[in-house]
Write a protein that holds these residues in place. Sequence first.
Motif, PDB file in Angstrom:
ATOM      1  N   LEU A 108       0.831  -1.202   0.000  1.00  0.00           N
ATOM      2  CA  LEU A 108       0.000   0.000   0.000  1.00  0.00           C
ATOM      3  C   LEU A 108       0.868   1.254   0.000  1.00  0.00           C
ATOM      4  CD1 LEU A 108      -2.761   1.382   0.121  1.00  0.00           C
ATOM      5  CD2 LEU A 108      -2.661   1.178   2.610  1.00  0.00           C
ATOM      6  N   GLU A 109       1.885   1.283   0.840  1.00  0.00           N
ATOM      7  CA  GLU A 109       2.788   2.436   0.877  1.00  0.00           C
ATOM      8  C   GLU A 109       3.516   2.611  -0.448  1.00  0.00           C
ATOM      9  OE1 GLU A 109       3.836   2.268   5.650  1.00  0.00           O
ATOM     10  OE2 GLU A 109       5.151   1.270   4.219  1.00  0.00           O
ATOM     11  N   ALA A 110       3.868   1.499  -1.094  1.00  0.00           N
ATOM     12  CA  ALA A 110       4.550   1.574  -2.388  1.00  0.00           C
ATOM     13  C   ALA A 110       3.649   2.213  -3.441  1.00  0.00           C
ATOM     14  CB  ALA A 110       4.986   0.187  -2.838  1.00  0.00           C
ATOM     15  N   THR A 111       2.363   1.861  -3.442  1.00  0.00           N
ATOM     16  CA  THR A 111       1.451   2.451  -4.436  1.00  0.00           C
ATOM     17  C   THR A 111       1.103   3.900  -4.112  1.00  0.00           C
ATOM     18  OG1 THR A 111      -0.507   1.612  -3.281  1.00  0.00           O
ATOM     19  CG2 THR A 111       0.395   0.233  -5.049  1.00  0.00           C
ATOM     20  N   MET A 112       1.264   4.295  -2.858  1.00  0.00           N
ATOM     21  CA  MET A 112       0.936   5.662  -2.444  1.00  0.00           C
ATOM     22  C   MET A 112       2.087   6.640  -2.656  1.00  0.00           C
ATOM     23  SD  MET A 112      -1.077   4.873   1.115  1.00  0.00           S
ATOM     24  CE  MET A 112      -1.477   6.563   1.459  1.00  0.00           C
ATOM     25  N   ARG A 113       3.261   6.164  -3.008  1.00  0.00           N
ATOM     26  CA  ARG A 113       4.441   7.030  -3.097  1.00  0.00           C
ATOM     27  C   ARG A 113       4.231   8.137  -4.123  1.00  0.00           C
ATOM     28  NH1 ARG A 113       9.777   3.767  -1.725  1.00  0.00           N
ATOM     29  NH2 ARG A 113      10.421   5.898  -1.307  1.00  0.00           N
ATOM     30  N   THR A 114       4.682   9.312  -3.761  1.00  0.00           N
ATOM     31  CA  THR A 114       4.594  10.460  -4.668  1.00  0.00           C
ATOM     32  C   THR A 114       5.968  11.015  -4.996  1.00  0.00           C
ATOM     33  OG1 THR A 114       4.334  11.983  -2.813  1.00  0.00           O
ATOM     34  CG2 THR A 114       2.311  11.142  -3.831  1.00  0.00           C
ATOM     35  N   ASP A 115       7.020  10.361  -4.516  1.00  0.00           N
ATOM     36  CA  ASP A 115       8.365  10.855  -4.756  1.00  0.00           C
ATOM     37  C   ASP A 115       9.014  10.228  -5.991  1.00  0.00           C
ATOM     38  OD1 ASP A 115       8.459   8.378  -3.561  1.00  0.00           O
ATOM     39  OD2 ASP A 115      10.145   8.828  -2.263  1.00  0.00           O
ATOM     40  N   ASP A 116       8.205   9.664  -6.892  1.00  0.00           N
ATOM     41  CA  ASP A 116       8.749   9.026  -8.085  1.00  0.00           C
ATOM     42  C   ASP A 116       9.037  10.018  -9.212  1.00  0.00           C
ATOM     43  OD1 ASP A 116       5.973   9.389  -8.325  1.00  0.00           O
ATOM     44  OD2 ASP A 116       5.849   7.886  -9.903  1.00  0.00           O
ATOM     45  N   MET A 117       8.510  11.222  -9.132  1.00  0.00           N
ATOM     46  CA  MET A 117       8.742  12.221 -10.165  1.00  0.00           C
ATOM     47  C   MET A 117      10.114  12.851  -9.986  1.00  0.00           C
ATOM     48  SD  MET A 117       6.270  11.964 -11.948  1.00  0.00           S
ATOM     49  CE  MET A 117       4.596  12.154 -12.353  1.00  0.00           C
ATOM     50  N   GLY A 118      11.024  12.562 -10.890  1.00  0.00           N
ATOM     51  CA  GLY A 118      12.351  13.140 -10.807  1.00  0.00           C
ATOM     52  C   GLY A 118      13.217  12.524  -9.723  1.00  0.00           C
ATOM     53  N   GLY A 119      12.704  11.532  -9.044  1.00  0.00           N
ATOM     54  CA  GLY A 119      13.463  10.879  -7.979  1.00  0.00           C
ATOM     55  C   GLY A 119      14.171   9.648  -8.501  1.00  0.00           C
ATOM     56  N   SER A 120      14.398   8.733  -7.634  1.00  0.00           N
ATOM     57  CA  SER A 120      15.075   7.493  -7.979  1.00  0.00           C
ATOM     58  C   SER A 120      14.195   6.627  -8.881  1.00  0.00           C
ATOM     59  CB  SER A 120      15.399   6.734  -6.691  1.00  0.00           C
ATOM     60  OG  SER A 120      15.793   5.423  -6.976  1.00  0.00           O
ATOM     61  N   PRO A 121      14.778   6.017  -9.904  1.00  0.00           N
ATOM     62  CA  PRO A 121      13.977   5.114 -10.747  1.00  0.00           C
ATOM     63  C   PRO A 121      13.505   3.876  -9.977  1.00  0.00           C
ATOM     64  CG  PRO A 121      16.269   5.135 -11.468  1.00  0.00           C
ATOM     65  CD  PRO A 121      16.132   6.181 -10.415  1.00  0.00           C
ATOM     66  N   PHE A 122      14.184   3.556  -8.878  1.00  0.00           N
ATOM     67  CA  PHE A 122      13.766   2.414  -8.067  1.00  0.00           C
ATOM     68  C   PHE A 122      12.440   2.703  -7.363  1.00  0.00           C
ATOM     69  CE2 PHE A 122      18.427   2.034  -8.282  1.00  0.00           C
ATOM     70  CZ  PHE A 122      18.497   0.814  -8.943  1.00  0.00           C
ATOM     71  N   THR A 123      12.196   3.961  -7.034  1.00  0.00           N
ATOM     72  CA  THR A 123      10.923   4.354  -6.427  1.00  0.00           C
ATOM     73  C   THR A 123       9.784   4.149  -7.419  1.00  0.00           C
ATOM     74  OG1 THR A 123      12.047   5.978  -5.060  1.00  0.00           O
ATOM     75  CG2 THR A 123       9.680   6.243  -5.322  1.00  0.00           C
ATOM     76  N   LYS A 124       9.998   4.601  -8.642  1.00  0.00           N
ATOM     77  CA  LYS A 124       8.974   4.432  -9.684  1.00  0.00           C
ATOM     78  C   LYS A 124       8.770   2.949  -9.986  1.00  0.00           C
ATOM     79  CE  LYS A 124       7.658   6.150 -14.227  1.00  0.00           C
ATOM     80  NZ  LYS A 124       8.027   7.012 -15.355  1.00  0.00           N
ATOM     81  N   LEU A 125       9.841   2.186  -9.945  1.00  0.00           N
ATOM     82  CA  LEU A 125       9.751   0.748 -10.207  1.00  0.00           C
ATOM     83  C   LEU A 125       8.868   0.048  -9.188  1.00  0.00           C
ATOM     84  CD1 LEU A 125      10.739  -1.781 -11.789  1.00  0.00           C
ATOM     85  CD2 LEU A 125      12.639  -1.885 -10.159  1.00  0.00           C
ATOM     86  N   VAL A 126       9.079   0.308  -7.906  1.00  0.00           N
ATOM     87  CA  VAL A 126       8.277  -0.367  -6.881  1.00  0.00           C
ATOM     88  C   VAL A 126       6.831   0.124  -6.908  1.00  0.00           C
ATOM     89  CG1 VAL A 126       8.724   1.139  -4.881  1.00  0.00           C
ATOM     90  CG2 VAL A 126       8.331  -1.299  -4.541  1.00  0.00           C
TER      91      VAL A 126
END
Length: 178
Positions: A108-126
Amino acid sequence: MASMALLRSSACFLLVLSSSLGAANGMYRRAGGEADEEGASRSVTDGARGGRRAWPGYLYTRAVGRCTPQFWSSGAEQWPNIVPQEAAVWKVFGSRSIDKYGPRLTLLEATMRTDDMGGSPFTKLVKHGSAALINAYTRKGFPFDSWEVKALLLEALVSEDAAAAQAERFEQANESCV
């Protein structure tokens, strides 16, 4: 004396109520967009329901399809029992993911993340990988099987380039799913 206390408490209640309504009206106005020349506010389209209404300014307002991470984190549909919301990412995807995401990050926390824009590609991946896994279990015709999502996410952990490329594939699959 008792009537005076009642009058004061009623006045306080009315003051709080009117200030709350004024604040809510201000949020509604901001979220609805800029006012046109006649002072009418334009409403925002709610992608999840297809209707037109204004959103309060504190909600996440990106487009929400039926398969996106935002949709799954919104609670609009029940998650499949095989991947509960509170399951740790490393327990679902495997122990190799614990190095990148730690032991406590939940799906749930992974789908709620908002730091994927311009952040680490690993964040967007999860984020998109978690949504893709849920879609693999719940959406007929989703382009990936559940085992494929898990394997592809783990394979993409080798480098930032691999993570960015796989996150983009998951994102496209999630956004094009019906």
